[in-house]
Scaffold this motif. Structure first.
Motif, PDB file in Angstrom:
ATOM      1  N   THR A   1      10.174   6.143  17.825  1.00 56.07           N
ATOM      2  CA  THR A   1      11.362   6.179  18.678  1.00 56.07           C
ATOM      3  C   THR A   1      12.582   5.692  17.897  1.00 56.07           C
ATOM      4  O   THR A   1      13.651   6.308  17.950  1.00 56.07           O
ATOM      5  N   ARG A   2      12.421   4.593  17.165  1.00 57.29           N
ATOM      6  CA  ARG A   2      13.550   4.057  16.372  1.00 57.29           C
ATOM      7  C   ARG A   2      13.998   5.052  15.310  1.00 57.29           C
ATOM      8  O   ARG A   2      15.184   5.246  15.084  1.00 57.29           O
ATOM      9  N   GLU A   3      13.024   5.674  14.657  1.00 57.85           N
ATOM     10  CA  GLU A   3      13.361   6.679  13.636  1.00 57.85           C
ATOM     11  C   GLU A   3      14.129   7.847  14.241  1.00 57.85           C
ATOM     12  O   GLU A   3      15.123   8.309  13.678  1.00 57.85           O
ATOM     13  N   ARG A   4      13.651   8.312  15.379  1.00 63.33           N
ATOM     14  CA  ARG A   4      14.291   9.459  16.034  1.00 63.33           C
ATOM     15  C   ARG A   4      15.713   9.106  16.459  1.00 63.33           C
ATOM     16  O   ARG A   4      16.634   9.899  16.296  1.00 63.33           O
ATOM     17  N   LEU A   5      15.853   7.892  17.023  1.00 65.15           N
ATOM     18  CA  LEU A   5      17.174   7.466  17.488  1.00 65.15           C
ATOM     19  C   LEU A   5      18.147   7.389  16.307  1.00 65.15           C
ATOM     20  O   LEU A   5      19.277   7.875  16.378  1.00 65.15           O
ATOM     21  N   ALA A   6      17.685   6.821  15.211  1.00 65.60           N
ATOM     22  CA  ALA A   6      18.538   6.725  14.022  1.00 65.60           C
ATOM     23  C   ALA A   6      18.923   8.115  13.526  1.00 65.60           C
ATOM     24  O   ALA A   6      20.073   8.353  13.128  1.00 65.60           O
ATOM     25  N   ALA A   7      17.968   9.041  13.577  1.00 67.42           N
ATOM     26  CA  ALA A   7      18.243  10.408  13.112  1.00 67.42           C
ATOM     27  C   ALA A   7      19.266  11.095  14.028  1.00 67.42           C
ATOM     28  O   ALA A   7      20.141  11.815  13.550  1.00 67.42           O
ATOM     29  N   VAL A   8      19.162  10.840  15.338  1.00 68.70           N
ATOM     30  CA  VAL A   8      20.113  11.443  16.284  1.00 68.70           C
ATOM     31  C   VAL A   8      21.512  10.880  16.037  1.00 68.70           C
ATOM     32  O   VAL A   8      22.496  11.612  15.994  1.00 68.70           O
ATOM     33  N   TYR A   9      21.609   9.565  15.821  1.00 67.78           N
ATOM     34  CA  TYR A   9      22.923   8.964  15.565  1.00 67.78           C
ATOM     35  C   TYR A   9      23.518   9.469  14.248  1.00 67.78           C
ATOM     36  O   TYR A   9      24.724   9.611  14.120  1.00 67.78           O
ATOM     37  N   GLU A  10      22.647   9.764  13.284  1.00 69.66           N
ATOM     38  CA  GLU A  10      23.147  10.268  12.010  1.00 69.66           C
ATOM     39  C   GLU A  10      23.666  11.707  12.172  1.00 69.66           C
ATOM     40  O   GLU A  10      24.692  12.080  11.602  1.00 69.66           O
ATOM     41  N   LEU A  11      22.934  12.469  12.977  1.00 69.41           N
ATOM     42  CA  LEU A  11      23.309  13.861  13.200  1.00 69.41           C
ATOM     43  C   LEU A  11      24.535  13.973  14.109  1.00 69.41           C
ATOM     44  O   LEU A  11      25.336  14.891  13.979  1.00 69.41           O
ATOM     45  N   MET A  12      24.664  13.027  15.043  1.00 71.79           N
ATOM     46  CA  MET A  12      25.753  13.068  16.027  1.00 71.79           C
ATOM     47  C   MET A  12      26.456  11.711  16.063  1.00 71.79           C
ATOM     48  O   MET A  12      26.278  10.931  16.999  1.00 71.79           O
ATOM     49  N   PRO A  13      27.273  11.429  15.027  1.00 75.82           N
ATOM     50  CA  PRO A  13      27.886  10.099  14.912  1.00 75.82           C
ATOM     51  C   PRO A  13      28.757   9.732  16.111  1.00 75.82           C
ATOM     52  O   PRO A  13      28.956   8.542  16.385  1.00 75.82           O
ATOM     53  N   GLU A  14      29.250  10.747  16.845  1.00 72.95           N
ATOM     54  CA  GLU A  14      30.089  10.444  18.011  1.00 72.95           C
ATOM     55  C   GLU A  14      29.316   9.675  19.081  1.00 72.95           C
ATOM     56  O   GLU A  14      29.923   9.008  19.915  1.00 72.95           O
ATOM     57  N   LEU A  15      27.988   9.732  19.037  1.00 71.96           N
ATOM     58  CA  LEU A  15      27.190   9.010  20.038  1.00 71.96           C
ATOM     59  C   LEU A  15      27.109   7.512  19.739  1.00 71.96           C
ATOM     60  O   LEU A  15      26.841   6.711  20.633  1.00 71.96           O
TER      61      LEU A  15
END
Ligand SMILES: Nc1ncnc2c1ncn2[C@@H]1O[C@H](COP(=O)(O)OP(=O)(O)O)[C@@H](O)[C@H]1O
Ligand SMILES: [Mg+2]
Length: 227
Positions: free
Chosen positions: A111-125
């Motif tokens: 979950t932490r890895e996925r969340l970090a990847a989402v924030y990297e892909l979508m920095p506006e979040l």
């Protein structure tokens, strides 16, 4: 690869999908364009197993998903952002992003890895993560819905009319984000529905037209002529 093979759906006695067949290639964005009532949402719901098929199959790498319960789709790596974003207003953006991982019982490290990847892909979040879901603008909500679909997606993402209601500048921003997801996540097949083709320039690698529950391959140029 995710594929539909002669999918037929009837709802309340009406035939809504009349033998829909198409494949969703990985690393590509496929757009499904059709008027209101053409069957776009039903197509996505059929893929997700939310509506029953009267005939045909939905397969992932040849494996028939039709017999599986709908919640299994997310576990198979298919992320879905419905038309109504269904965010929980009192939960923070980050809590909303985590919702599907809770439903899937995803291990904490993943979950932490996925969340970090989402924030990297979508920095506006990142800037929004502490904000309550209920305080977001429409455009911000669409971004969170995309991020939430990305939390579970390892194979495909299905986005139902994500451009609907977005002002032109926000639609352009959203389209850029989609292009970024496509470019950086070559493992994902993207399927985006839309009622009007002019928003899809720069987004679509491939276009499908849906009319009265029938789907055919087309081009954005051809769709534009019917707009
Ligand atoms: N639950 C339902 N019961 C009966 N008819 C439905 C239901 N959902 C959708 N339909 C009908 O199926 C057709 C396609 O709907 P939908 O897939 O929502 O189209 P779109 O997303 O392209 O606007 C419409 O004619 C709609 O009225
Ligand atoms: Mg719809």
């Amino acid at each position: 690869m995710l594929a539909l093979d002669d999918v037929r759906v009837s709802l309340a006695g009406h035939t809504v999908l009349r033998g829909v067949s198409f494949e969703l290639p990985q690393g590509k964005t496929t757009v499904l364009v059709g008027r209101n009532g053409a069957g776009k949402t039903t197509t996505l719901r059929a893929i997700m197993g939310i509506v029953p098929l009267t005939a045909g199959r939905v397969t992932l790498d040849g494996d028939d998903l039709t017999a599986r319960p709908d919640h299994a789709r997310a576990g198979l790596g298919i992320g879905y952002a419905p038309e109504d974003r269904r965010m929980i207003p009192a939960f923070s953006v980050e809590e909303n992003l985590l919702l599907p991982t809770v439903a899937l019982n995803m291990p904490a490290t993943l979950t932490r890895e996925r969340l970090a990847a989402v924030y990297e892909l979508m920095p506006e979040l990142v800037d929004l993560r502490g904000r309550p879901g209920g305080s977001l603008s429409g455009g911000q909500g669409k971004m969170v819905a995309l991020g939430r679909a990305l939390m579970v997606a390892t194979r495909a993402i299905l986005l139902d009319e994500p451009f609907q209601g977005l002002a032109p500048a926000l639609a352009l921003n959203y389209a850029r984000t989609l292009a970024r997801v496509r470019d950086l996540r070559g493992d994902l097949a993207l399927l985006v529905t839309e009622s009007s083709p002019h928003l899809l320039k720069g987004v679509a690698d491939r276009a499908l037209r849906i009319e009265r529950g029938e789907v055919e391959e087309t081009t954005l140029e051809a769709l534009g002529r019917h707009d």
